[in-house]
Design a protein around this motif. Structure first.
Motif, short mmCIF file in Angstrom:
data_model
loop_
_atom_site.label_atom_id
_atom_site.label_comp_id
_atom_site.label_asym_id
_atom_site.label_seq_id
_atom_site.Cartn_x
_atom_site.Cartn_y
_atom_site.Cartn_z
N ARG A 1 22.55 23.72 34.55
CA ARG A 1 23.23 23.50 32.70
C ARG A 1 24.90 23.59 33.06
NH1 ARG A 1 25.08 27.90 30.77
NH2 ARG A 1 23.33 28.95 31.11
N ILE A 2 25.35 24.42 34.65
CA ILE A 2 27.22 24.98 34.80
C ILE A 2 27.44 23.36 35.96
CG2 ILE A 2 27.17 26.83 33.58
CD1 ILE A 2 26.58 28.35 36.89
N ASN A 3 26.58 23.03 36.13
CA ASN A 3 26.88 22.23 38.02
C ASN A 3 28.03 21.14 37.32
OD1 ASN A 3 26.14 24.23 39.94
ND2 ASN A 3 24.11 23.08 40.09
N ARG A 4 28.43 20.62 38.20
CA ARG A 4 29.37 19.55 37.98
C ARG A 4 30.43 19.75 36.56
NH1 ARG A 4 24.66 17.79 38.47
NH2 ARG A 4 24.19 17.30 36.04
N LYS A 5 30.87 21.32 36.12
CA LYS A 5 31.69 21.72 35.55
C LYS A 5 33.39 21.89 36.22
CE LYS A 5 29.14 23.02 31.49
NZ LYS A 5 29.04 23.61 30.96
N SER A 6 34.08 21.49 35.99
CA SER A 6 35.28 21.65 36.53
C SER A 6 35.85 23.01 35.91
CB SER A 6 36.11 20.70 36.89
OG SER A 6 35.30 19.62 37.38
N TYR A 7 36.49 23.60 36.74
CA TYR A 7 37.78 24.58 36.15
C TYR A 7 39.08 24.85 37.23
CZ TYR A 7 33.35 25.90 33.98
OH TYR A 7 32.70 25.94 33.39
N ARG A 8 40.01 24.60 36.27
CA ARG A 8 41.06 24.91 37.17
C ARG A 8 41.24 26.50 37.33
NH1 ARG A 8 44.00 19.93 36.91
NH2 ARG A 8 45.70 21.02 38.00
N TYR A 9 41.65 26.39 38.38
CA TYR A 9 42.10 28.07 39.29
C TYR A 9 43.52 27.34 39.80
CZ TYR A 9 40.98 26.04 43.98
OH TYR A 9 40.56 25.51 45.08
N ILE A 10 44.06 28.81 40.46
CA ILE A 10 45.14 29.00 41.36
C ILE A 10 44.48 29.47 42.67
CG2 ILE A 10 47.49 30.54 41.58
CD1 ILE A 10 47.24 31.85 38.48
N PRO A 11 44.88 28.19 43.30
CA PRO A 11 45.01 28.41 45.21
C PRO A 11 45.23 29.86 45.71
CG PRO A 11 46.33 27.10 44.71
CD PRO A 11 46.07 27.21 42.70
N LYS A 12 44.62 30.11 46.66
CA LYS A 12 46.16 31.61 46.92
C LYS A 12 47.25 31.01 47.80
CE LYS A 12 42.66 31.45 50.85
NZ LYS A 12 41.20 32.67 51.74
N SER A 13 47.28 30.15 48.42
CA SER A 13 48.77 29.51 48.27
C SER A 13 49.77 30.29 47.21
CB SER A 13 48.91 28.28 49.02
OG SER A 13 48.39 27.40 47.78
N GLY A 14 48.65 29.67 45.92
CA GLY A 14 49.71 30.50 45.20
C GLY A 14 49.85 31.45 44.00
#
Length: 285
Positions: free
Chosen positions: A193-206
């Motif tokens: 159910r939660i697979n294939r969902k996408s979420y924006r995140y801050i990469p560790k370089s940021g």
């Protein structure tokens, strides 16, 4: 003495016997909850940031993994003597909800903890526990407890495509799944159910000590550290704390063996953890 006992009973609240049989806790846990809530009522807490206030009050408590896996049948486990990264967050949020509700009892705390920990706040049931933190975020967002930040871009320049399967593929690593094989397909269905969902995140370089990041991440935000480990979504969680030198993590640390406000910068910590890729940010309402 009699008056003090009456006050204590009022603070504890009324937990009926049927509900109490579904909770595992020690007297010192209930006492600590009442003491924390009572003290908080008489404190001036900056910006009413009770989540961070309570998280700091839990500093020094030993880190212990698997504290929820102690019963043969699922029960609500209340344990403020030993914490892992998830139970630290859940306990602090449950205490904060009590302050919002202006109900300062152990019973109210337990109801809030159950509401946070289980899908739709249902009665304790292992497959309904929010095992994956993506599921935790979605469910608690639907309850109006929190919301996940996805913008601005930058700093949310990376995208995580969820692909979880660790629990269903490795049931031997979970005592409750080993004892109850019928739970495995239920867990697998929730993973799908939660697979294939996408979420924006801050990469560790940021992760830096920039004005943009200080405006984006607030003290007390939940930071969910994304991972490259196969079958998982989140590797670790804690609370954001800004110091003069930059962003730090208040967390139940397996490295420090206790709840700490990490002395090293979050950016430094992430650089040392090769499998951690960045940060998803969740704000409590």
């Amino acid at each position: 003495m009699k008056k003090l006992c009456i006050i204590f009973v009022l603070l504890m609240g009324c937990i009926n016997s049927n509900w109490a049989t579904k909770i595992t806790y020690k007297k010192e846990d209930s006492l600590k909850v009442v003491q924390l809530l009572t003290a908080a009522r008489h404190q001036h807490v900056s910006n009413n940031n009770y989540t961070l206030y309570f998280a700091r009050k839990l500093k020094g408590i030993p880190y212990v993994a698997h504290t929820l896996e102690i019963n043969k049948t699922e029960k609500l486990v209340v344990n403020l003597r030993q914490l892992d990264c998830t139970t630290l967050v859940e306990n602090a949020v449950a205490l904060q909800l009590c302050m919002q509700q202006k109900i300062y009892t152990f019973a109210a705390f337990c109801k809030n903890l159950q509401r946070i920990r289980y899908r739709q706040g249902c009665a304790p049931y292992y497959p309904a526990r929010l095992h994956y933190f993506t599921d935790w975020i979605e469910d608690n967002s639907a309850k109006g407890i929190c919301h996940e930040l996805q913008s601005p871009n930058p700093p949310f320049t990376a995208v995580q495509k969820v692909n979880v399967y660790f629990m269903s593929k490795h049931p031997d690593k979970y005592a409750m799944l080993k004892a109850n094989p019928s739970y495995v397909p239920i867990i697998a269905k929730d993973e799908q159910r939660i697979n294939r969902k996408s979420y924006r995140y801050i990469p560790k370089s940021g992760i830096s000590n920039s004005n943009l990041l200080r405006q984006t991440i607030h003290d007390g935000d939940i930071l969910a550290l994304t991972t490259s480990l196969k079958g998982l979504d989140i590797q670790h969680i804690g609370f954001a704390v800004w110091h003069k030198d930059g962003l730090h993590l208040l967390n139940a640390s397996s490295l420090r063996h206790k709840v700490v406000e990490e002395p090293q910068l979050l950016s430094t910590y992430l650089r040392k953890q090769k499998s951690m890729t960045g940060v998803r940010v969740i704000r409590l309402k």
